[in-house]
Design an enzyme around this catalytic site. Structure first.
Site, PDB file in Angstrom:
ATOM      1  N   LYS A 179     -20.716  -2.766   4.671  1.00  0.00           N
ATOM      2  CA  LYS A 179     -20.041  -4.007   4.295  1.00  0.00           C
ATOM      3  C   LYS A 179     -20.689  -5.203   4.991  1.00  0.00           C
ATOM      4  O   LYS A 179     -20.766  -5.242   6.212  1.00  0.00           O
ATOM      5  CB  LYS A 179     -18.557  -3.923   4.637  1.00  0.00           C
ATOM      6  CG  LYS A 179     -17.833  -2.796   3.894  1.00  0.00           C
ATOM      7  CD  LYS A 179     -16.387  -2.659   4.321  1.00  0.00           C
ATOM      8  CE  LYS A 179     -16.249  -2.163   5.731  1.00  0.00           C
ATOM      9  NZ  LYS A 179     -14.849  -1.835   6.101  1.00  0.00           N
ATOM     10  N   THR A 214      -8.336  -6.020   5.492  1.00  0.00           N
ATOM     11  CA  THR A 214      -9.291  -5.926   4.380  1.00  0.00           C
ATOM     12  C   THR A 214     -10.062  -4.612   4.397  1.00  0.00           C
ATOM     13  O   THR A 214     -10.272  -3.997   3.353  1.00  0.00           O
ATOM     14  CB  THR A 214     -10.281  -7.104   4.413  1.00  0.00           C
ATOM     15  OG1 THR A 214     -10.869  -7.200   5.718  1.00  0.00           O
ATOM     16  CG2 THR A 214      -9.590  -8.414   4.078  1.00  0.00           C
ATOM     17  N   GLY A 215     -10.498  -4.176   5.589  1.00  0.00           N
ATOM     18  CA  GLY A 215     -11.258  -2.927   5.656  1.00  0.00           C
ATOM     19  C   GLY A 215     -10.428  -1.727   5.257  1.00  0.00           C
ATOM     20  O   GLY A 215     -10.898  -0.853   4.514  1.00  0.00           O
TER      21      GLY A 215
END
Length: 271
Positions: A179, A214-215
């Site tokens: 990411k 978010t992760g």
């Protein structure tokens, strides 16, 4: 009368009492994407949008008991693994996955805080690399976590991301989604790499501070896609789109005094 198989995913992670990350974010994501979610708690946190004030690790025997209960009864189609704070916990989880023949494992190696502080001890990092990384169907590190796993400097370009993704594959990972959201770029670009496939996934960067979880959300959304029978690449694409919209609608919520969560139910809640 025919029986319809319900897609089931399990999250093995810590609890966020604030509801924005961890087990809570995973279960919200599963539900939003049409997957029944079960859970195995590895730690409890006293946490809100401002920070974490206390952590209580779950005893290893009880983690094993939770895994036995869930996998012995449910037809689990995918498993998402979040933060595991200690080497003994990592080994217990790895043994449980092997014992129950868990399939479609998504490992989110939560290892580093947003400020760059290491969350795991050195022996826990080594256990993660040796015991869990080789059994995961995909790992989803951010740039800081990839650097820790490789003992390398932080990647600062697409070419360095490609190099580190290849090195993570060499450690035994079957596939990697590296990411790149920490880059100061107008888009958030993630690199998917396996032994026979490579692809960049991009999404516009949203100007909001409400990005807590978010992760966790991305990795659990990938697990949800796999549980529904989608390919890895298709699951990543759907997960990326879902997360982008959850971030885009994060400011529709008013949660706490600090950085709030993404909006997991943007598609179903009335504004």
């Amino acid at each position: 009368m025919s029986t319809i198989n319900t897609p089931i995913a399990v999250t093995i992670a810590g609890s966020d009492s604030g509801g924005g990350a961890g087990i809570q974010a995973d279960l919200k994501t599963f539900s939003a994407l049409g997957v029944y979610g079960a859970s195995v708690l590895t730690a409890l946190t006293a946490q809100n949008t401002i920070g974490v004030s206390a952590i209580h690790d779950v005893p290893e025997a009880f983690i094993a008991a939770q895994m036995d209960s869930v996998y012995s009864d449910f037809n689990v189609a995918a498993t998402k693994i979040g933060m595991l704070s200690q080497a003994p916990i990592i080994r217990i989880v790895a043994a449980g996955l092997a014992h129950h023949g868990a399939q479609k494992i998504v490992l989110d190696p939560v290892m580093v805080t947003t400020s760059g502080d290491l969350l795991l001890s050195e022996n826990a990092v080594e256990s993660l690399k040796c015991d869990l990384l080789p059994v995961a169907d995909i790992i989803t590190p951010n740039l800081h976590e990839a650097a820790v796993l490789l003992g390398a400097d932080l990647a600062v370009s697409r070419s360095e991301m490609e190099s580190q993704a290849k090195q993570l594959l060499a450690l035994g990972a079957r596939a990697v989604l590296l990411k790149g959201g920490h880059f100061d770029e107008p888009s958030a670009d993630d690199l998917y790499l396996s032994s026979d496939e490579g692809k960049w996934f991009s999404a516009p960067r949203v100007p909001t501070r409400n990005t807590h979880g978010t992760g966790c959300t991305l990795s659990s959304a990938i697990a949800a896609g796999l549980a529904r029978g989608n390919s890895m690449a298709a699951s990543i694409e759907t997960a990326k789109l879902y997360l982008s919209q959850a971030i885009a609608h994060a400011d529709d919520l008013t949660i706490g005094q600090g950085p709030g969560p993404v909006h997991h139910f943007y598609a179903t809640w009335n504004s």
